[in-house]
Design a protein around this motif. Sequence first.
Motif, PDB file in Angstrom:
ATOM      1  N   UNK A 309       0.894  -1.311  -0.130  1.00  0.00           N
ATOM      2  CA  UNK A 309       0.120  -0.040  -0.072  1.00  0.00           C
ATOM      3  C   UNK A 309       0.799   1.180   0.012  1.00  0.00           C
ATOM      4  N   UNK A 310       0.676   2.024  -0.840  1.00  0.00           N
ATOM      5  CA  UNK A 310       1.406   3.499  -0.881  1.00  0.00           C
ATOM      6  C   UNK A 310       1.040   4.386   0.107  1.00  0.00           C
ATOM      7  N   UNK A 311       1.234   4.138   1.351  1.00  0.00           N
ATOM      8  CA  UNK A 311       0.865   5.209   2.353  1.00  0.00           C
ATOM      9  C   UNK A 311       2.409   5.230   3.284  1.00  0.00           C
ATOM     10  N   UNK A 312       2.386   6.179   4.298  1.00  0.00           N
ATOM     11  CA  UNK A 312       3.490   6.609   4.838  1.00  0.00           C
ATOM     12  C   UNK A 312       3.666   5.759   5.829  1.00  0.00           C
ATOM     13  N   UNK A 313       2.581   5.152   6.383  1.00  0.00           N
ATOM     14  CA  UNK A 313       2.593   3.888   7.438  1.00  0.00           C
ATOM     15  C   UNK A 313       3.435   2.875   6.813  1.00  0.00           C
ATOM     16  N   UNK A 314       2.960   2.484   5.677  1.00  0.00           N
ATOM     17  CA  UNK A 314       3.600   1.252   4.967  1.00  0.00           C
ATOM     18  C   UNK A 314       4.992   1.425   4.466  1.00  0.00           C
ATOM     19  N   UNK A 315       5.198   2.419   3.832  1.00  0.00           N
ATOM     20  CA  UNK A 315       6.641   2.678   3.336  1.00  0.00           C
ATOM     21  C   UNK A 315       7.752   2.715   4.414  1.00  0.00           C
ATOM     22  N   UNK A 316       7.362   3.376   5.699  1.00  0.00           N
ATOM     23  CA  UNK A 316       8.185   3.448   6.583  1.00  0.00           C
ATOM     24  C   UNK A 316       8.262   2.523   7.750  1.00  0.00           C
ATOM     25  N   UNK A 385       9.446   2.589  -5.168  1.00  0.00           N
ATOM     26  CA  UNK A 385      10.818   2.778  -4.916  1.00  0.00           C
ATOM     27  C   UNK A 385      10.967   3.414  -3.607  1.00  0.00           C
ATOM     28  N   UNK A 386       9.806   3.994  -3.109  1.00  0.00           N
ATOM     29  CA  UNK A 386       9.874   4.841  -1.450  1.00  0.00           C
ATOM     30  C   UNK A 386       9.760   3.845  -0.644  1.00  0.00           C
ATOM     31  N   UNK A 387       9.314   2.627  -0.774  1.00  0.00           N
ATOM     32  CA  UNK A 387       9.252   1.593   0.332  1.00  0.00           C
ATOM     33  C   UNK A 387      10.288   1.169   0.905  1.00  0.00           C
ATOM     34  N   UNK A 388      10.300   1.026   2.199  1.00  0.00           N
ATOM     35  CA  UNK A 388      11.561   0.210   2.910  1.00  0.00           C
ATOM     36  C   UNK A 388      11.234  -1.257   3.156  1.00  0.00           C
ATOM     37  N   UNK A 389      12.003  -1.932   3.311  1.00  0.00           N
ATOM     38  CA  UNK A 389      11.867  -3.519   3.481  1.00  0.00           C
ATOM     39  C   UNK A 389      12.641  -3.733   4.977  1.00  0.00           C
ATOM     40  N   UNK A 390      12.290  -4.855   5.709  1.00  0.00           N
ATOM     41  CA  UNK A 390      12.919  -5.442   6.835  1.00  0.00           C
ATOM     42  C   UNK A 390      12.829  -6.550   6.978  1.00  0.00           C
ATOM     43  N   UNK A 391      13.695  -7.099   7.687  1.00  0.00           N
ATOM     44  CA  UNK A 391      13.618  -8.701   7.848  1.00  0.00           C
ATOM     45  C   UNK A 391      12.525  -9.427   8.660  1.00  0.00           C
ATOM     46  N   UNK A 392      11.905 -10.216   8.140  1.00  0.00           N
ATOM     47  CA  UNK A 392      10.646 -11.175   8.433  1.00  0.00           C
ATOM     48  C   UNK A 392       9.421  -9.931   8.204  1.00  0.00           C
TER      49      UNK A 392
END
Length: 538
Positions: A309-316, A385-392
């Motif tokens: 989802x392209x929202x600040x909650x999801x990207x960050x 390309x504004x989305x971050x990723x994270x382990x798990x």
Amino acid sequence: MRIRFKKCLLLLSVAAMTLSCSEDFLDTVPTDSISAEAALSTPENMMLVLNGLHRQMYAQSPLTGATWSRTGESHFLPSLDAIGGSIIHSSPGNGWMRADLQWLNHTNPNSTTVTNFWFQRYHFIASANSIINKIEEGSFAQTPKLNNILGQAYAYRAWAYHRLVTTFAKGYLVGTPSTDPGVPIVLATEPPYDSAPRATVEEVYVQIESDINNAIDYLAEASAPANKSHISINAAQGIKARIALSKGDWAVAAEAAAKAREGYPLLSESEWKSGFNTYDLSEVIWGGRVIDSETNYFASFFYYVSPTFNGSQNRSNPKIISSELYNEIPDTDWRKDAWLPLAPNTNPAASNGQGGSFESDPNYDNEDDFWAAWQNVVETYGMTYGHNTHPYMNVKFLQKNPGTIDPDDVIYMRSAEMVLIEAEAQAMMNDISAAQETLAILAESRDPAWDKSEFDTQEKLMEEIKFQRRVELWGEGFSYHDHIRWDEPLDMSNTGASQVLYQDGFFQERPSVNDDWIWKIPQAEIDANPYISEGDQN
């Protein structure tokens, strides 16, 4: 619940049907609305009232005593899993639900969270009361269509009271139901328009059980539901199974769950991995079809849980599963693909302090591999390309149109849950062979190597059932109330959650000895209801 009935009108708007109880309502009523009398004058109009409730299950609206930002199961399903430790926030993000996971909202009687949960569910009750009481006056001919309307109204009332009593009162299995204070039972829609004191937990359950049994009786003689947004007889049986499970009425829970899942086959691997974004999936018994004109946008279910989802909650703030739980999933269980343990930690604000580069992420030792892994995740799942990723991080919930803010359906009930209820109830009755067989229906479909013979005692079965619920139903809103039913503490150690971020939500003692598991009654209710005082506060 103090409801201002005197100036309460049912609004039939062009877009949807909602109920407003504002004292200044008469100054703001739209021209396309009609009175409560007209709204309840025909079965067709009553169905419009029900359609408003179907929409209210997921939508935002300015209910009296509430605000749009936390109405609907779109908010409370992920909220309950944040409080219950299932959905783990990887960073502070933009602040949404931070106070939930820190156990600051539900313990505050002035918070929007408790106020909206309370007032919205009493909104369901008030609307259901209006339909039930009007029909039960006996002025309508009984038809399959009318039975459908009445059955759904009883089911909504049972559902709403169950949500209230299991959240604002001590759990049935960990308390003393005959004396524990529950919630007000309000059934009237005629003068003197009075409220009520808190009934006991037992009294509320008696009302709930009566309502859900009435719902099933009427729906058995009803016309077919229009779609899965409506409460079918299967959904009503599912609600009954949940009620019985929370009460420890094991035989009823097992029987109702088995009936609820009839005709709703379990998902295949490809269907399960498709994103849980449509109620057209074969397992879905009850869900909300969200259309473009009625989307919640940045208060939608997928805004809180979907990595795409392209929202600040999801990207960050990618939502993650407990690393401890994930590592318990066998490699032969294809549900393991719903989370990415090696997704690079690209967020400099990640709460585990390992975000931002390969130098801080222990899974990578060079910049090229780090950013190549990020690009692979983004392009595979359709993030921006504004989305971050994270382990798990989770990739269980995926949009149909990833990288957008387009709406997707909200799922309330699946047949997989019913299998797990049936198995748990059988295990609690110590019917080992029956529980093994039932659990195998789900577990073998997810993991071909699963062996029921390994779970040959009640204790082993219950541990496996808990594990299966935590994996299968991750992110679907069950963990908070599961903790209460099982009387288990909340312990975020070894999960990947940050104690600095989670604060009081990092550890909570088990519900039987910790009243913080009971939500505070909204201060607005105490101020308005003459039957409830500060001394009645949880």
